[in-house]
Design a protein around this motif. Structure first.
Motif, PDB file in Angstrom:
ATOM      1  N   SER A 102      -4.045   0.646  -2.484  1.00 26.94           N
ATOM      2  CA  SER A 102      -3.499  -0.680  -2.185  1.00 26.94           C
ATOM      3  C   SER A 102      -3.888  -1.656  -3.291  1.00 26.94           C
ATOM      4  O   SER A 102      -5.056  -1.687  -3.706  1.00 26.94           O
ATOM      5  N   PRO A 103      -2.936  -2.471  -3.750  1.00 28.49           N
ATOM      6  CA  PRO A 103      -3.272  -3.444  -4.793  1.00 28.49           C
ATOM      7  C   PRO A 103      -4.092  -4.625  -4.271  1.00 28.49           C
ATOM      8  O   PRO A 103      -4.635  -5.403  -5.059  1.00 28.49           O
ATOM      9  N   PRO A 126       0.839  -1.213   0.000  1.00 28.91           N
ATOM     10  CA  PRO A 126       0.000   0.000   0.000  1.00 28.91           C
ATOM     11  C   PRO A 126       0.867   1.253   0.000  1.00 28.91           C
ATOM     12  O   PRO A 126       2.011   1.240   0.478  1.00 28.91           O
ATOM     13  N   ALA A 127       0.333   2.315  -0.543  1.00 26.70           N
ATOM     14  CA  ALA A 127       1.080   3.565  -0.651  1.00 26.70           C
ATOM     15  C   ALA A 127       0.184   4.750  -0.303  1.00 26.70           C
ATOM     16  O   ALA A 127      -1.032   4.728  -0.528  1.00 26.70           O
ATOM     17  N   ILE A 128       0.825   5.765   0.243  1.00 25.32           N
ATOM     18  CA  ILE A 128       0.133   7.036   0.525  1.00 25.32           C
ATOM     19  C   ILE A 128       0.119   7.842  -0.770  1.00 25.32           C
ATOM     20  O   ILE A 128       1.175   8.120  -1.346  1.00 25.32           O
ATOM     21  N   THR A 129      -1.060   8.203  -1.233  1.00 25.99           N
ATOM     22  CA  THR A 129      -1.152   8.979  -2.478  1.00 25.99           C
ATOM     23  C   THR A 129      -1.320  10.481  -2.233  1.00 25.99           C
ATOM     24  O   THR A 129      -0.906  11.289  -3.058  1.00 25.99           O
ATOM     25  N   ALA A 130      -1.916  10.857  -1.118  1.00 24.90           N
ATOM     26  CA  ALA A 130      -2.110  12.285  -0.840  1.00 24.90           C
ATOM     27  C   ALA A 130      -2.479  12.479   0.613  1.00 24.90           C
ATOM     28  O   ALA A 130      -2.996  11.566   1.276  1.00 24.90           O
ATOM     29  N   VAL A 131      -2.192  13.672   1.103  1.00 22.65           N
ATOM     30  CA  VAL A 131      -2.581  14.074   2.451  1.00 22.65           C
ATOM     31  C   VAL A 131      -3.253  15.447   2.330  1.00 22.65           C
ATOM     32  O   VAL A 131      -2.642  16.399   1.839  1.00 22.65           O
ATOM     33  N   ASP A 132      -4.510  15.515   2.723  1.00 16.59           N
ATOM     34  CA  ASP A 132      -5.255  16.770   2.609  1.00 16.59           C
ATOM     35  C   ASP A 132      -5.553  17.338   3.988  1.00 16.59           C
ATOM     36  O   ASP A 132      -6.163  16.653   4.829  1.00 16.59           O
ATOM     37  N   PRO A 133      -5.157  18.588   4.224  1.00 21.66           N
ATOM     38  CA  PRO A 133      -5.570  19.229   5.475  1.00 21.66           C
ATOM     39  C   PRO A 133      -7.062  19.549   5.413  1.00 21.66           C
ATOM     40  O   PRO A 133      -7.636  19.699   4.343  1.00 21.66           O
ATOM     41  N   THR A 134      -7.708  19.642   6.528  1.00 19.06           N
ATOM     42  CA  THR A 134      -9.104  20.076   6.606  1.00 19.06           C
ATOM     43  C   THR A 134      -9.177  21.320   7.489  1.00 19.06           C
ATOM     44  O   THR A 134      -8.202  21.712   8.138  1.00 19.06           O
ATOM     45  N   VAL A 135     -10.352  21.909   7.517  1.00 21.21           N
ATOM     46  CA  VAL A 135     -10.559  23.101   8.349  1.00 21.21           C
ATOM     47  C   VAL A 135     -10.950  22.725   9.771  1.00 21.21           C
ATOM     48  O   VAL A 135     -11.100  23.599  10.625  1.00 21.21           O
ATOM     49  N   HIS A 152       5.776   2.493   3.264  1.00 22.78           N
ATOM     50  CA  HIS A 152       5.814   3.663   2.387  1.00 22.78           C
ATOM     51  C   HIS A 152       6.058   4.908   3.235  1.00 22.78           C
ATOM     52  O   HIS A 152       5.584   5.000   4.377  1.00 22.78           O
ATOM     53  N   GLU A 153       6.833   5.829   2.698  1.00 20.76           N
ATOM     54  CA  GLU A 153       7.094   7.095   3.383  1.00 20.76           C
ATOM     55  C   GLU A 153       6.676   8.237   2.455  1.00 20.76           C
ATOM     56  O   GLU A 153       6.941   8.231   1.251  1.00 20.76           O
ATOM     57  N   HIS A 154       5.999   9.228   3.062  1.00 22.82           N
ATOM     58  CA  HIS A 154       5.458  10.339   2.271  1.00 22.82           C
ATOM     59  C   HIS A 154       5.741  11.638   3.031  1.00 22.82           C
ATOM     60  O   HIS A 154       5.517  11.712   4.246  1.00 22.82           O
ATOM     61  N   MET A 155       6.241  12.662   2.319  1.00 26.18           N
ATOM     62  CA  MET A 155       6.553  13.933   2.971  1.00 26.18           C
ATOM     63  C   MET A 155       5.816  15.055   2.221  1.00 26.18           C
ATOM     64  O   MET A 155       5.785  15.093   0.992  1.00 26.18           O
ATOM     65  N   VAL A 156       5.203  15.952   2.974  1.00 28.66           N
ATOM     66  CA  VAL A 156       4.509  17.097   2.384  1.00 28.66           C
ATOM     67  C   VAL A 156       4.873  18.357   3.160  1.00 28.66           C
ATOM     68  O   VAL A 156       5.298  18.293   4.328  1.00 28.66           O
ATOM     69  N   ARG A 157       4.729  19.478   2.471  1.00 28.62           N
ATOM     70  CA  ARG A 157       4.874  20.779   3.134  1.00 28.62           C
ATOM     71  C   ARG A 157       3.591  21.058   3.895  1.00 28.62           C
ATOM     72  O   ARG A 157       2.493  20.993   3.336  1.00 28.62           O
TER      73      ARG A 157
END
Length: 847
Positions: free
Chosen positions: A38-39, A10-19, A95-100
């Motif tokens: 995930s496959p 499995p992989a992280i595809t996106a990270v979305d902040p919420t309000v 999986h490792e994922h980095m975002v600003r």
């Protein structure tokens, strides 16, 4: 615990902040949405999230093949940082994922419930106002029901326009009014400052000021605070609104400006639906509202003061969803667009309809929301609550805009009821004069100042100028009834204004000492400066509306008791000129100087004159012949807000006077102008100003001076008027004129008269049009003046506007609504022309 198949990664595809933020164990946590792909199926997963040196661990439920989304909560950060996410399973990092990661605003959202007030459109005006009585009854009940709720969740409701509240106080018992006023004073119901959603371009100075009278009457009588104004559903705001709000100390204006032009609304189609065409918006958004983001600015008045304006982007309505489902997306959009504040205004309505009812469910949702979320923190609010929160956050260098914002469509719509529109404009003239004379009459005598009648007449004038001009379909029984109700406002106002004017002038006349017992004509000047003008005195004046009673005492010795009789003036009957004077054997003399004043008899026994009530007067003259006649003369040097008296003397013959006027062979002429008319068409070809030595008609314009024409609404095609009979010349010692009878596409009869007067530098163009409602045409009259390097200005009541120079950025220049005059002067200001239309407000300027 299920084991992870080594082939499943499995992989992280996106990270979305919420309000969303919540408080947990004393810590503020922000919600984020984690998106995985995930496959195949997985067992439970662990997620390590590191931000700002702090790492938190989260357990994820097993996921199946494909896409999945997981709501997580991470510590709030107040500085930009990196967010590192490590997805672990079966003892290893998958999986490792980095975002600003940027700080999210701690929003406070002021949820403002309104109704979108339209006195019409959804029902007849009278029915709409009845409906609002029940709306406010319900709103008051919910205010009382939620008084013990947390302060920010209590039911609140905004009464956008004071007409609603004023109507309520006039039509509900004292106990209900007291409860309503208590809710207003408690801040749960807010009454806004302006009377209604006005076509403000149509207002004069007095009407603009009186927009605030009812609201402040509510404040005086009931202690209802008046802090903010709304102006909804109209793509335009007359500059006078800024002036009257600043004068009244109303700090904020929160307009709901519709933006249907940007979507190309044409007929039943919209550009964004594949039809119609995009049109110019009602102002320059790039200057005033970049990226369509809500904006605050100062609207500067012509004298340098200002009001604060918050221009949002929800148009004239609000969201009807009581679950506030669309709110998070709206906040996210504000963030993306660069909205600079952490407080937001979010409008809601009790249904997807103009004149929507209030709903308690919004307050219930807010109470449950705040129990769950720390942010966005919701406040069931009024506009003044939002403005009070926003103002301390405003920058010192807030944008400043100034100028008139001409309405893009409602003034044109008003001309669809042209006769009623003209009546309302006449009512405003008579009210201004009648109010002045009523003050004088009540001061010097026993005439009771008609405060209630004047107040109602002004409210009727304003009701007519309100923007609801019919229903959504322009035909049918309901539409006809709506227009007649609308029309009645104008005609009620005119009748009341005329009544006050006649009765107050007669009351003043009763105190004028006359040296001789002859008939006298008293001419009053309602203006604040000396005036010379033409006077027309009918032998049968139209009666005023009211017929008050007065007591008649029998002569001494008569055993009868005093008894009441009626009269059209206060304490007596009105006086008309004696019918025998119609033969013209009379003389007028200025009572103060003895100077003989030239006069003439004017008659219209056939009802053809292009004036008000010609056919009715002609019909009345069938059994009262003198009703078709009047005396015309020039009153010179009338003092400001004063009068002159003219003695009527019977003589043996018809007097003659010196000849200074000419009307023959296509020419009209007096001391000031020589007017040349094409005898085949009745169109003015030339106007020679004798004093200036100038030709005033632009002969290259394509239209003659004062030429009527029609333009097809669908195709823009031009149709010119056609003469039915050759022009008729008339000349007397006071005036000379040329009368034309013709027809125009969609108008089987067109009557026109061009008039010059002795001793008055003015040319009059009078028109009366019989309209065929089966034709879709707009009607125009052309006035092509030959003025090199023209500079235009026009009067809007409280302001004199120079087109473009005195306009709000990017607003329309297609047409303007003048209140009393338009001026065009030559570039260096050495000379110019003043033009005025008494009943028709709209003008187009330029070449």
């Amino acid at each position: 615990m299920a084991t992870l198949d080594p082939s499943v990664q499995p992989a992280i595809t996106a990270v979305d902040p919420t309000v969303y933020f919540k408080v947990e164990n004393g810590s503020l946590l922000q919600a984020l949405d984690l998106h995985l792909r995930s496959p195949g199926p997985t067992g439970s997963l662990d997620l390590l999230v590191t931000a700002g040196g702090t790492t938190t661990e989260h357990r994820l439920d097993p996921v199946g093949p494909g896409e999945s989304t997981h709501r997580l909560y991470v510590p709030d950060v107040r500085e930009p940082t990196s967010l590192t996410l490590r997805l672990r399973g079966a003892g290893r990092v998958l999986h490792e994922h980095m975002v600003r990661w940027l700080p999210q605003r701690h929003w406070t959202v002021y949820v403002v419930q309104l109704s979108h007030f339209d006195p019409g459109y959804t029902d007849l005006p009278s029915s709409v106002m009845e409906e609002y009585l029940h709306f406010l009854d319900q709103a008051v009940e919910w205010c009382e029901e939620t008084e013990t709720w947390p302060e920010e969740t209590r039911f609140r409701y905004v009464v956008e326009q004071s007409w609603i509240a004023w109507h309520y106080t006039q039509n509900r018992p004292a106990a209900a009014v007291s409860r309503f006023a208590r809710a207003c004073r408690a801040g749960q119901i807010e009454v806004c400052a302006l009377w209604a959603n006005m076509v403000s371009d149509l207002l004069g100075a007095e009407e603009a000021a009186r927009l605030l009278y009812p609201a402040f009457e509510l404040k005086r009588r009931h202690g209802i605070p008046i802090r903010v104004a709304q102006h909804n559903d109209i793509p335009g705001m007359a500059w006078s609104l800024a002036t009257v709000l600043a004068d009244a100390g109303v700090r904020w204006l929160v307009p709901g400006v519709p933006d249907y032009f940007s979507t190309g609304y044409v007929g039943a189609q919209r550009a964004d639906a594949g039809g119609g065409r995009s049109l110019h918006r009602s102002f320059d958004h790039a200057v005033v509202q970049p990226r369509d983001c809500p904006v605050a600015y100062r609207w500067e008045t012509q004298d340098g003061r200002d009001v604060l304006v918050f221009l949002h982007r929800q148009g004239a309505g609000g969201a009807p969803d009581t679950n506030l489902t669309e709110l998070p997306a709206a906040l996210a959009r504000l963030d993306t667009e660069g909205y600079p504040y952490d407080v937001a205004r979010y409008c809601v309505m009790g249904g997807r309809r103009d004149n929507a009812p209030p709903r308690l469910a919004f307050a219930e949702t807010i109470r449950a929301w705040n129990q769950r979320w720390a942010y966005p923190h919701l406040v069931m609010a009024t506009d003044s609550m939002f403005c009070a929160a926003l103002e301390p956050r405003l920058p010192v260098t807030l944008p400043v805009h100034r100028g008139h914002w001409p309405d893009t469509d409602y003034p044109v719509g008003a001309t669809s009821t042209a006769e009623d529109l003209g009546t309302n404009r006449r009512a405003k003239e008579m009210l201004a004069a009648g109010e002045r004379f009523a003050v004088m009459a009540s001061t010097i005598g026993t005439y009771p100042y008609p405060e209630a009648r004047l107040g109602q007449a002004y409210r009727d004038v304003l009701k007519f100028d309100e923007h609801a001009w019919g229903l959504s379909t322009p035909f049918g029984w309901a539409e006809d009834a709506h227009r007649r109700e609308k029309s009645l406002y104008a005609h009620h106002a005119a009748a009341s204004a005329h009544d006050v004017l006649v009765k107050s002038a007669n009351a003043i006349a009763d105190h004028v000492a006359l040296e001789k017992e002859d008939w006298h004509i008293l001419v009053f000047n309602a203006l604040g400066h000396e005036r010379t003008d033409v006077v027309e005195v009918p032998f049968a004046s139209p009666r005023p509306a009211g017929m008050p009673m007065h007591l008649v005492r029998p002569p001494v010795g008569d055993p009868r008791a005093p008894y009441p009789v009626c009269g059209l003036a206060e304490g007596r009957e009105l006086h008309n000129l004696p019918a025998e004077l119609v033969d013209g054997r009379l003389e007028l003399a200025d009572a103060s100087t003895g100077e003989v004043v030239a006069h003439e008899l004017c008659g219209d026994p056939n009802g053809w004159a292009p004036t008000r009530f010609p056919t009715q007067r002609a019909g009345f003259a069938a059994h009262t012949p003198e009703a078709a006649w009047s005396i015309r003369f020039t009153a010179r040097g009338l003092p400001a807000v004063g009068y002159r008296s003219y003695r009527v003397v019977r003589r043996a013959d018809v007097p003659t006077y010196g000849d200074t006027l000419r009307s023959e062979a296509g020419t009209l002429e007096n001391e000031y102008y020589r007017v040349t008319v094409d005898s085949r068409t009745g169109i003015v070809k030339s106007i020679r100003d004798k004093e200036l030595g100038r030709e005033l008609v632009d002969t290259q314009a394509g239209f003659g001076m004062g030429e009527p024409f029609a333009r097809g609404v669908a195709d823009g095609g031009i149709e010119r008027a056609r003469l039915v009979v050759p022009p008729t010349h008339r000349r007397g010692p006071v005036s000379a004129s040329l009368l034309v009878r013709g027809s125009l596409c969609g108008s089987p009869e067109l009557l026109g008269e061009i008039v010059l007067h002795r001793g008055v530098k003015r040319i009059e163009f009078h028109y009366r049009l019989l309209r065929d409602l089966g034709q879709t045409h707009a009607y125009f009259v052309a006035f092509p003046f030959q003025v090199p390097r023209p500079r235009f200005s026009f009067d809007t009541g409280l302001n004199v506007i120079r087109p473009i120079a005195d306009q709000f950025p990017g607003t329309t220049t297609d047409y303007y609504a003048q209140r009393t005059w338009v001026g065009v002067e030559e570039g260096d200001g050495a000379w110019g022309v003043a033009w005025s239309a008494r009943e028709a407000p709209l003008v187009q300027l330029g070449g």
